[in-house]
Design a protein around this motif. Structure first.
Motif, PDB file in Angstrom:
ATOM      1  N   PHE A  35       0.840  -1.216   0.000  1.00 11.89           N
ATOM      2  CA  PHE A  35       0.000   0.000   0.000  1.00 11.89           C
ATOM      3  C   PHE A  35       0.869   1.259   0.000  1.00 11.89           C
ATOM      4  CE2 PHE A  35      -3.242   3.025   1.214  1.00 11.89           C
ATOM      5  CZ  PHE A  35      -4.431   2.461   0.787  1.00 11.89           C
ATOM      6  N   GLY A  36       1.962   1.208   0.748  1.00 10.62           N
ATOM      7  CA  GLY A  36       2.866   2.366   0.814  1.00 10.62           C
ATOM      8  C   GLY A  36       3.483   2.686  -0.544  1.00 10.62           C
ATOM      9  N   MET A  39       0.755   4.181  -2.686  1.00  9.74           N
ATOM     10  CA  MET A  39       0.450   5.530  -2.222  1.00  9.74           C
ATOM     11  C   MET A  39       1.544   6.496  -2.635  1.00  9.74           C
ATOM     12  SD  MET A  39      -1.300   6.139   1.457  1.00  9.74           S
ATOM     13  CE  MET A  39      -0.986   7.827   1.871  1.00  9.74           C
ATOM     14  N   ARG A  52       9.349   8.356   0.475  1.00  4.36           N
ATOM     15  CA  ARG A  52       8.348   7.390   0.904  1.00  4.36           C
ATOM     16  C   ARG A  52       8.067   7.517   2.402  1.00  4.36           C
ATOM     17  NH1 ARG A  52       8.051   2.295   2.094  1.00  4.36           N
ATOM     18  NH2 ARG A  52       6.492   0.998   1.076  1.00  4.36           N
ATOM     19  N   GLN A  67      -5.225   7.567  -0.201  1.00  8.77           N
ATOM     20  CA  GLN A  67      -5.692   6.235   0.219  1.00  8.77           C
ATOM     21  C   GLN A  67      -6.827   5.762  -0.692  1.00  8.77           C
ATOM     22  OE1 GLN A  67      -6.744   7.331   4.245  1.00  8.77           O
ATOM     23  NE2 GLN A  67      -5.049   6.159   5.133  1.00  8.77           N
ATOM     24  N   THR A  87       0.277  -3.429   4.547  1.00  7.18           N
ATOM     25  CA  THR A  87      -0.093  -2.057   4.904  1.00  7.18           C
ATOM     26  C   THR A  87      -0.069  -1.825   6.418  1.00  7.18           C
ATOM     27  OG1 THR A  87      -1.784  -0.352   4.526  1.00  7.18           O
ATOM     28  CG2 THR A  87      -2.588  -2.602   4.870  1.00  7.18           C
ATOM     29  N   HIS A  88      -0.706  -0.754   6.859  1.00 12.12           N
ATOM     30  CA  HIS A  88      -0.726  -0.405   8.279  1.00 12.12           C
ATOM     31  C   HIS A  88      -2.144  -0.123   8.739  1.00 12.12           C
ATOM     32  CE1 HIS A  88       3.600  -0.109   8.678  1.00 12.12           C
ATOM     33  NE2 HIS A  88       3.598   0.382   7.451  1.00 12.12           N
ATOM     34  N   GLY A 100      -5.458   3.860   8.783  1.00 12.03           N
ATOM     35  CA  GLY A 100      -4.991   3.394   7.476  1.00 12.03           C
ATOM     36  C   GLY A 100      -6.148   3.219   6.497  1.00 12.03           C
ATOM     37  N   ARG A 134      15.845   2.260   7.153  1.00  9.84           N
ATOM     38  CA  ARG A 134      14.600   3.006   7.152  1.00  9.84           C
ATOM     39  C   ARG A 134      14.668   4.214   8.067  1.00  9.84           C
ATOM     40  NH1 ARG A 134      10.197   0.124   5.337  1.00  9.84           N
ATOM     41  NH2 ARG A 134       9.186   2.122   5.567  1.00  9.84           N
TER      42      ARG A 134
END
Ligand code: AMP
Ligand code: MG
Length: 196
Positions: A35-36, A39, A52, A67, A87-88, A100, A134
């Motif tokens: 999903f990230g 997005m 990101r 979203q 995703t989250h 989310g 990250r």
């Protein structure tokens, strides 16, 4: 019928690792969608983001629009093949937690399962410290616990607005990974026959 599984979990819980291993063992071919990533594609198209890991700092209303765009793309893909969304459930933003999947968005996706991967706060903290690639927030164990509690609450709200069942999978250091992968494979194998 579309078959959609959402896999959620706090950053550093081992979500992506479990997902990749499970997809090698599952009896159906799943399309893995991050999903990230989707997005971020939409954010770049709209000229909104260049990093990101910076997306969650965008205005929450803009994030909601992104979203929905991603949800519409996912629904189209799910017509043709089983989909697994990495995703989250709740995203930590500088101004508070962002859901989310707001009501309108979860209604569009209508997942079959919401999987929550969990570990203890100290396990998560350890994994984050080992993954320096990250740009992650530095959090205390108490903050991690709170975020995990909130993810469960968020999942319940998603189940209220879809047909989703909630599945919690624990991923602990001692012999936990194999077991966690097996549990996810069992959920994914439920897609067998759905597209016949
Ligand atoms: P990840 O690589 O899974 O940690 O996700 C990277 C980023 O994508 C997150 O920090 C969020 O900004 C964004 N993201 C992922 N899933 C969602 C979602 N359902 N709603 C809003 N933002 C999301
Ligand atoms: Mg990930």
């Amino acid at each position: 019928m579309p078959f959609v599984v959402m896999i959620t979990g706090i950053p550093g819980v081992g979500k992506s690792t479990i997902t990749k291993l499970a997809l090698k063992q599952v009896r159906v071919k799943f399309r893995l969608l991050n999903f990230g990533d989707l997005m971020f594609e939409e954010a770049v198209k709209a000229g909104l983001a260049t990093h990101r890991d910076g997306m969650r700092k965008l205005n929450p209303n803009l994030q909601k629009k992104l979203q929905m765009k991603v949800a519409q793309r996912i629904v189209e893909i799910a017509q043709k093949e089983p989909v697994l969304i990495d995703t989250h459930a709740a995203i930590r933003t500088p101004v508070g937690y962002l859901l989310g999947f707001p009501k309108e968005v979860i209604e569009v996706i209508n997942p079959n399962f919401i999987v929550i991967i969990e570990a203890t706060p100290s396990e998560i903290l350890g994994r984050r410290l080992r993954d320096l690639k990250r740009d992650r927030d530095v959090e205390t164990e108490e903050q991690i616990q709170r975020h995990q509690d909130l993810n469960r609450a968020a999942a319940v709200s998603y189940a209220m607005h879809s047909n989703a069942l909630i599945k919690i999978i624990e991923n602990h250091e001692d012999k936990g990974l194999e077991e966690a992968v097996y549990e996810l494979v069992e959920v994914l194998n439920l897609a067998v026959g759905e597209y016949a």
